[in-house]
Structure formats: C-alpha cells, structure tokens
Enzyme design. Sequence first.
Site, PDB file in Angstrom:
ATOM      1  N   LYS A  60     -47.221   7.356  -1.765  1.00 18.92           N
ATOM      2  CA  LYS A  60     -46.600   8.690  -1.797  1.00 18.92           C
ATOM      3  C   LYS A  60     -46.923   9.416  -3.107  1.00 18.92           C
ATOM      4  CE  LYS A  60     -44.710   9.150   2.243  1.00 18.92           C
ATOM      5  NZ  LYS A  60     -45.147  10.213   3.173  1.00 18.92           N
TER       6      LYS A  60
ATOM      7  N   ASP B 128     -54.000   9.155  16.966  1.00 19.12           N
ATOM      8  CA  ASP B 128     -54.016   8.067  15.973  1.00 19.12           C
ATOM      9  C   ASP B 128     -54.369   8.690  14.623  1.00 19.12           C
ATOM     10  OD1 ASP B 128     -55.885   4.915  15.706  1.00 19.12           O
ATOM     11  OD2 ASP B 128     -54.681   6.057  14.253  1.00 19.12           O
ATOM     12  N   ILE B 129     -53.511   8.548  13.648  1.00 23.98           N
ATOM     13  CA  ILE B 129     -53.717   9.202  12.333  1.00 23.98           C
ATOM     14  C   ILE B 129     -55.018   8.732  11.684  1.00 23.98           C
ATOM     15  CG2 ILE B 129     -52.428   7.472  10.981  1.00 23.98           C
ATOM     16  CD1 ILE B 129     -52.387  11.310  10.521  1.00 23.98           C
TER      17      ILE B 129
ATOM     18  N   TYR C  97     -45.571   1.667  -0.453  1.00 22.48           N
ATOM     19  CA  TYR C  97     -45.066   2.932   0.109  1.00 22.48           C
ATOM     20  C   TYR C  97     -44.952   3.971  -0.999  1.00 22.48           C
ATOM     21  CZ  TYR C  97     -41.530   6.078   2.173  1.00 22.48           C
ATOM     22  OH  TYR C  97     -40.841   7.169   2.632  1.00 22.48           O
TER      23      TYR C  97
ATOM     24  N   ILE D 223     -32.956   9.655   4.716  1.00 22.23           N
ATOM     25  CA  ILE D 223     -32.585  10.634   5.748  1.00 22.23           C
ATOM     26  C   ILE D 223     -31.773   9.945   6.832  1.00 22.23           C
ATOM     27  CG2 ILE D 223     -33.430  12.309   7.445  1.00 22.23           C
ATOM     28  CD1 ILE D 223     -33.874  12.998   4.395  1.00 22.23           C
TER      29      ILE D 223
HETATM   30  C1  VAH Z   1     -37.172   4.093   3.191  1.00 22.06           C
HETATM   31  N1  VAH Z   1     -35.969   5.756   4.505  1.00 22.06           N
HETATM   32  O1  VAH Z   1     -36.069   3.582   3.016  1.00 22.06           O
HETATM   33  C2  VAH Z   1     -37.186   5.518   3.738  1.00 22.06           C
HETATM   34  C3  VAH Z   1     -37.188   6.515   2.631  1.00 22.06           C
HETATM   35  C4  VAH Z   1     -35.715   7.169   0.831  1.00 22.06           C
HETATM   36  C5  VAH Z   1     -36.456   6.063   1.397  1.00 22.06           C
HETATM   37  O2  VAH Z   1     -38.411   6.997   2.329  1.00 22.06           O
HETATM   38  O3  VAH Z   1     -38.235   3.517   2.976  1.00 22.06           O
END
Ligand code: VAH
Length: 283
Positions: free
Chosen positions: A109, A16-17, A105, A135
Amino acid sequence: MQPQDIPDRSPFIFSDILDYKNLREIVVNNNISWLVHYSAVLSAVGESNVALAKEVNITGLHNILDIATEHGLRVFVPSTIGAFGPSSPKDPTPDLCVQRPRTIYGVSKVHAELMGEYYHHRYGLDFRCLRYPGIISADSQPGGGTTDYAVQIFHAAVKTGCFECNLRSDTRLPMMYIDDCLRATLEILEAPADTLISRTYNINAMSFTPHSLTQEIQKVLPDLKVTYNVDPVRQSIADGWPMVLEDSAARRDWGWKHEYDLPELVQTMLTHINTGNQVAQAY
Ligand code: VAH
C-alpha cells in the site's frame, strides 16, 4: 424471481486484476472513465501467502496505473492504516510521517501511494487515494484482515450472544462505518482537481478497543459475552498500527466530515443484521 425481474444484462463483469489485456478490453469496450481499484490481499491473510499478496497488490496495481495512464482515466486506490508501522506516530498519525509497515499488505500500500504520486507527476495521471481505517459493514463478511473482529462481533452478538475476540481487549484502532467510507470515496473522486493538494489523505471517524466496542453493544444486547483468544499474528500487526488518524488536510481540502461515531455504528449495524435475518427467515 419472475422473468420480467431478470436483468437483461448484469452490471458486473468478471475480470482478473492480473490479466492486463482483458482489463484493457473492458475499459475500452465499456467506455470506462474512472477506475476504483479495490482488489487486494489484506493484512493477516497476506502474511500467510506473501507471493499472492505481491502479485495481486503490486502487479495488479501496476496494471491499473498503466491502463489508467494509457486511457486518461481517473484512478482511486484505497490505502490503509496498515501503511504505517511501529515507528510511525500512533496518536495521532499524520498524513506525512515515517511509514515502515511490517506486513506485505502495508508495504504494497505504501508502494501504491508512491507509485500513484509518481505517475501523477511524471505522466499527469489523476490518481486519488484515501487511507481507510478498519471498515465495518453488515453486508459482507470480513476478508482476512486484522480488524475483522469488529465485524464478526456484531453477527455473533445477534446470532449466539457469545464472541471470542482474537485481539487484546485494549487494542485501540481507527474504525469507520461503510457508509462514511463510500461517501468519502465519492467525495474525493468528485472533488475538483485543483482542491487536492495531496494525492493521498488520511480519513478518520472513530477509534475503539474490543472492550469499548463490547460495552457499547451491551447497551443494546446486555447478555453479550465476549472472551479473548489472542491471535499472535493479528496482535503483532495491530500493535504496529495507528490508534487515531489525523485527517485535518482531508477536512480542509475537500470538506471531509464523518457522520457515524461508535453509538451510531452499533445501532446501525445491529439494525441491519436483525433486518437481514428477518428477511432471510421470511423466504
Ligand atoms: C485489514 N481491514 O485489517 C483491513 C484494513 C485497516 C485494516 O486494511 O487488513
């Protein structure tokens, strides 16, 4: 599976992170030297559970940085096109520019990039980071991201010949095939430390829209029918993201070079999915 095929020990350990103590035990008991940290709540799903995204993406990162610093480990943490926002240059987006993302998100990051750079300069941590495009892989289902359509369309094209896309047809985003992504990650991890002028690099391969991706797939599967039912949350996120990542620093400092452009991506994905379906049917 025959008894002799059963491995005596799985190469995987569940952890678990957020469990700092257990993570430390795994690092020490398994003589870990590099940490490649992929645990994250992605862009779209993060907006529906900000508390979870903060826990996993920020507290989880802190655990990784502290354990790596304590045990002298090399750390790789992926960043993303999502670390940029509406006020960032879009075409192209350079390594260094305004980063004001509008998702938890993306904010987490940018935090990861800044914390990794701080730990490097303050504690000497060998922190390495790549900003990934969307990806694309045939082996795993998407995990709640904004670029998920670019994976789902291939499976739908093979399975039913119909696909409903949740982004506008002209939404141009940077994308990359999984093999290029994994090779770039290994190359930066293995790069001599003195060749890395930065801690964080953009890497780019191709950019396409749902419309141009559809046209390329239709060269192989001409009957593919794509309709559009735009998800306003994902569209708003995508509209704030880069169209092309400028990656000359990665190509200069550690020799980055992508191998898959759109035609190669389409051929490879459709071959993998067809082969996978044939294997599944064979059992
Ligand atoms: C997203 N696939 O869509 C991921 C990515 C480039 C975006 O980090 O949230």
